[in-house]
Write a protein that holds these residues in place. Structure first.
Motif, PDB file in Angstrom:
ATOM      1  N   PHE A   1       0.833  -1.196   0.000  1.00  0.00           N
ATOM      2  CA  PHE A   1       0.000   0.000   0.000  1.00  0.00           C
ATOM      3  C   PHE A   1       0.872   1.251   0.000  1.00  0.00           C
ATOM      4  O   PHE A   1       1.975   1.253   0.551  1.00  0.00           O
ATOM      5  CB  PHE A   1      -0.919   0.013   1.224  1.00  0.00           C
ATOM      6  CG  PHE A   1      -1.771  -1.218   1.364  1.00  0.00           C
ATOM      7  CD1 PHE A   1      -2.245  -1.890   0.240  1.00  0.00           C
ATOM      8  CD2 PHE A   1      -2.095  -1.711   2.615  1.00  0.00           C
ATOM      9  CE1 PHE A   1      -3.038  -3.019   0.372  1.00  0.00           C
ATOM     10  CE2 PHE A   1      -2.884  -2.843   2.759  1.00  0.00           C
ATOM     11  CZ  PHE A   1      -3.353  -3.500   1.620  1.00  0.00           C
ATOM     12  N   PRO A   2       0.380   2.346  -0.590  1.00  0.00           N
ATOM     13  CA  PRO A   2       1.175   3.579  -0.603  1.00  0.00           C
ATOM     14  C   PRO A   2       1.647   4.028   0.773  1.00  0.00           C
ATOM     15  O   PRO A   2       2.767   4.525   0.907  1.00  0.00           O
ATOM     16  CB  PRO A   2       0.207   4.587  -1.233  1.00  0.00           C
ATOM     17  CG  PRO A   2      -0.600   3.765  -2.179  1.00  0.00           C
ATOM     18  CD  PRO A   2      -0.814   2.467  -1.451  1.00  0.00           C
ATOM     19  N   LEU A   3       0.817   3.878   1.814  1.00  0.00           N
ATOM     20  CA  LEU A   3       1.257   4.265   3.157  1.00  0.00           C
ATOM     21  C   LEU A   3       2.078   3.183   3.847  1.00  0.00           C
ATOM     22  O   LEU A   3       2.553   3.374   4.968  1.00  0.00           O
ATOM     23  CB  LEU A   3       0.059   4.650   4.029  1.00  0.00           C
ATOM     24  CG  LEU A   3      -0.617   5.975   3.662  1.00  0.00           C
ATOM     25  CD1 LEU A   3      -1.709   6.322   4.672  1.00  0.00           C
ATOM     26  CD2 LEU A   3       0.391   7.121   3.590  1.00  0.00           C
ATOM     27  N   GLY A   4       2.219   2.034   3.191  1.00  0.00           N
ATOM     28  CA  GLY A   4       3.164   1.025   3.651  1.00  0.00           C
ATOM     29  C   GLY A   4       2.763   0.186   4.841  1.00  0.00           C
ATOM     30  O   GLY A   4       3.592  -0.479   5.456  1.00  0.00           O
ATOM     31  N   ARG A   5       1.485   0.190   5.179  1.00  0.00           N
ATOM     32  CA  ARG A   5       1.063  -0.594   6.342  1.00  0.00           C
ATOM     33  C   ARG A   5      -0.426  -0.905   6.267  1.00  0.00           C
ATOM     34  O   ARG A   5      -1.169  -0.276   5.517  1.00  0.00           O
ATOM     35  CB  ARG A   5       1.347   0.160   7.634  1.00  0.00           C
ATOM     36  CG  ARG A   5       0.592   1.476   7.768  1.00  0.00           C
ATOM     37  CD  ARG A   5       0.889   2.177   9.089  1.00  0.00           C
ATOM     38  NE  ARG A   5       0.208   3.453   9.201  1.00  0.00           N
ATOM     39  CZ  ARG A   5      -1.058   3.594   9.595  1.00  0.00           C
ATOM     40  NH1 ARG A   5      -1.779   2.528   9.929  1.00  0.00           N
ATOM     41  NH2 ARG A   5      -1.615   4.799   9.669  1.00  0.00           N
ATOM     42  N   VAL A   6      -0.845  -1.870   7.064  1.00  0.00           N
ATOM     43  CA  VAL A   6      -2.258  -2.198   7.255  1.00  0.00           C
ATOM     44  C   VAL A   6      -2.844  -1.184   8.243  1.00  0.00           C
ATOM     45  O   VAL A   6      -2.150  -0.672   9.120  1.00  0.00           O
ATOM     46  CB  VAL A   6      -2.389  -3.640   7.792  1.00  0.00           C
ATOM     47  CG1 VAL A   6      -3.808  -3.955   8.213  1.00  0.00           C
ATOM     48  CG2 VAL A   6      -1.926  -4.627   6.721  1.00  0.00           C
ATOM     49  N   GLY A   7      -4.136  -0.871   8.086  1.00  0.00           N
ATOM     50  CA  GLY A   7      -4.782   0.095   8.963  1.00  0.00           C
ATOM     51  C   GLY A   7      -5.164  -0.487  10.304  1.00  0.00           C
ATOM     52  O   GLY A   7      -5.011  -1.686  10.561  1.00  0.00           O
ATOM     53  N   THR A   8      -5.678   0.384  11.165  1.00  0.00           N
ATOM     54  CA  THR A   8      -6.153  -0.039  12.487  1.00  0.00           C
ATOM     55  C   THR A   8      -7.647   0.251  12.596  1.00  0.00           C
ATOM     56  O   THR A   8      -8.163   1.165  11.931  1.00  0.00           O
ATOM     57  CB  THR A   8      -5.428   0.712  13.615  1.00  0.00           C
ATOM     58  OG1 THR A   8      -5.836   2.091  13.606  1.00  0.00           O
ATOM     59  CG2 THR A   8      -3.915   0.624  13.457  1.00  0.00           C
ATOM     60  N   PRO A   9      -8.352  -0.492  13.429  1.00  0.00           N
ATOM     61  CA  PRO A   9      -9.781  -0.212  13.615  1.00  0.00           C
ATOM     62  C   PRO A   9     -10.057   1.218  14.072  1.00  0.00           C
ATOM     63  O   PRO A   9     -11.059   1.816  13.671  1.00  0.00           O
ATOM     64  CB  PRO A   9     -10.199  -1.237  14.676  1.00  0.00           C
ATOM     65  CG  PRO A   9      -9.256  -2.386  14.473  1.00  0.00           C
ATOM     66  CD  PRO A   9      -7.946  -1.740  14.131  1.00  0.00           C
ATOM     67  N   ASP A  10      -9.190   1.783  14.902  1.00  0.00           N
ATOM     68  CA  ASP A  10      -9.414   3.148  15.374  1.00  0.00           C
ATOM     69  C   ASP A  10      -9.350   4.159  14.231  1.00  0.00           C
ATOM     70  O   ASP A  10     -10.044   5.187  14.274  1.00  0.00           O
ATOM     71  CB  ASP A  10      -8.394   3.513  16.444  1.00  0.00           C
ATOM     72  CG  ASP A  10      -8.674   2.836  17.782  1.00  0.00           C
ATOM     73  OD1 ASP A  10      -9.803   2.344  17.975  1.00  0.00           O
ATOM     74  OD2 ASP A  10      -7.759   2.783  18.625  1.00  0.00           O
ATOM     75  N   GLU A  11      -8.544   3.884  13.217  1.00  0.00           N
ATOM     76  CA  GLU A  11      -8.479   4.790  12.067  1.00  0.00           C
ATOM     77  C   GLU A  11      -9.766   4.740  11.250  1.00  0.00           C
ATOM     78  O   GLU A  11     -10.210   5.763  10.712  1.00  0.00           O
ATOM     79  CB  GLU A  11      -7.258   4.441  11.208  1.00  0.00           C
ATOM     80  CG  GLU A  11      -5.949   4.811  11.886  1.00  0.00           C
ATOM     81  CD  GLU A  11      -4.725   4.276  11.188  1.00  0.00           C
ATOM     82  OE1 GLU A  11      -3.714   5.004  11.142  1.00  0.00           O
ATOM     83  OE2 GLU A  11      -4.756   3.136  10.682  1.00  0.00           O
ATOM     84  N   ILE A  12     -10.375   3.583  11.174  1.00  0.00           N
ATOM     85  CA  ILE A  12     -11.680   3.478  10.515  1.00  0.00           C
ATOM     86  C   ILE A  12     -12.733   4.206  11.338  1.00  0.00           C
ATOM     87  O   ILE A  12     -13.582   4.938  10.818  1.00  0.00           O
ATOM     88  CB  ILE A  12     -12.086   2.003  10.331  1.00  0.00           C
ATOM     89  CG1 ILE A  12     -10.947   1.176   9.720  1.00  0.00           C
ATOM     90  CG2 ILE A  12     -13.351   1.907   9.482  1.00  0.00           C
ATOM     91  CD1 ILE A  12     -10.420   1.670   8.413  1.00  0.00           C
ATOM     92  N   ALA A  13     -12.672   4.028  12.657  1.00  0.00           N
ATOM     93  CA  ALA A  13     -13.655   4.634  13.547  1.00  0.00           C
ATOM     94  C   ALA A  13     -13.611   6.156  13.489  1.00  0.00           C
ATOM     95  O   ALA A  13     -14.649   6.820  13.638  1.00  0.00           O
ATOM     96  CB  ALA A  13     -13.420   4.154  14.979  1.00  0.00           C
TER      97      ALA A  13
END
Length: 245
Positions: free
Chosen positions: A205-217
């Motif tokens: 991914f362009p940001l180089g990492r998997v996301g976190t649930p808090d970022e979705i929230a």
């Protein structure tokens, strides 16, 4: 209590863990009274114990219309209204063409499409004017990995439902938007794809990492609040740039 959702009642489906749980937790922090749903009563009870007194739980299977009817009757009795509805319940199963079974289609479409339709329809009498409806989609509607054709098709259907409901509900000022996470570090994703696959995804991914649930929230809180008062029919990808790459 202060916060951008103070004084509001929110319902978050599929919220005993993962992204739904993180959304419920963020809504509580923003001052909302929150009702969470899920199939597993023990998991719901544990979630309520962690989330605190602003949260109540109603057990409901989103594939069962009678269950949904009963769940929203319980919401009506407890709160009388819904200001924010997050339709997060969903499931997936990897199955490449040639290996798709009728049971796979019934389960994934039943949960992700039928469940979304009848969740919103049963919530509709309780939705306040200018309420926010957030349907949880997926980057799989745009960027499908091997074996995800059925799952991706259901999330494309969710996007289509949002476009239609945006028009249907505009007269009441009800906003309908889609929140589409990319790969997010949850047990559900690990169960779906496998831990090794999830660990290898981030560098792609362009940001180089998997996301976190808090970022979705955090994006869910924006869509739930007056900060997004002029946003409807939109799809927000929270995916580290994956679908744009």
């Amino acid at each position: 209590m202060s916060g951008k959702l103070a004084g509001r009642t929110a319902v978050v489906t599929g919220a005993s863990r993962g992204i739904g749980f993180a959304i419920a937790r963020r809504f509580v922090a923003e001052g909302a009274e929150v009702v969470i749903t899920g199939r597993d009563k023990a998991a719901l009870d544990a979630a309520v114990a962690e989330l605190g007194d602003q949260v109540t739980a109603v057990r409901a299977d989103s594939t069962d219309v009678a269950d949904l009817e009963a769940a929203f009757e319980a919401v009506r009795e407890r709160h009388g209204r819904i200001d924010v509805l997050v339709v997060n319940s969903g499931t997936g199963k990897l199955a490449p063409i040639g290996e798709i079974t009728e049971a796979d289609v019934d389960l994934v479409f039943g949960t992700n499409v039928k469940g979304t339709i009848f969740t919103v329809q049963n919530a509709l009498p309780l939705l306040t004017d200018k309420a926010s409806v957030i349907l949880v989609g997926s980057t799989a509607s745009r960027r499908v990995a091997p074996g995800q054709s059925v799952y991706g098709a259901t999330k494309a259907a969710v996007r289509a439902l949002a476009r239609g409901w945006m028009v249907d509900l505009a007269g009441r000022g009800i906003r309908v938007n889609v929140l589409s996470p990319g790969a997010t570090q949850t047990q559900g994703l690990v169960d779906f794809l496998g831990a090794d696959v999830v660990d290898q995804m981030g560098p792609d991914f362009p940001l180089g990492r998997v996301g976190t649930p808090d970022e979705i929230a955090a994006v869910a809180a924006f869509l739930a609040s007056d900060e997004s008062a002029y946003v409807t029919g939109a799809e927000y990808f929270v995916d580290g740039g994956a679908v744009q790459n």
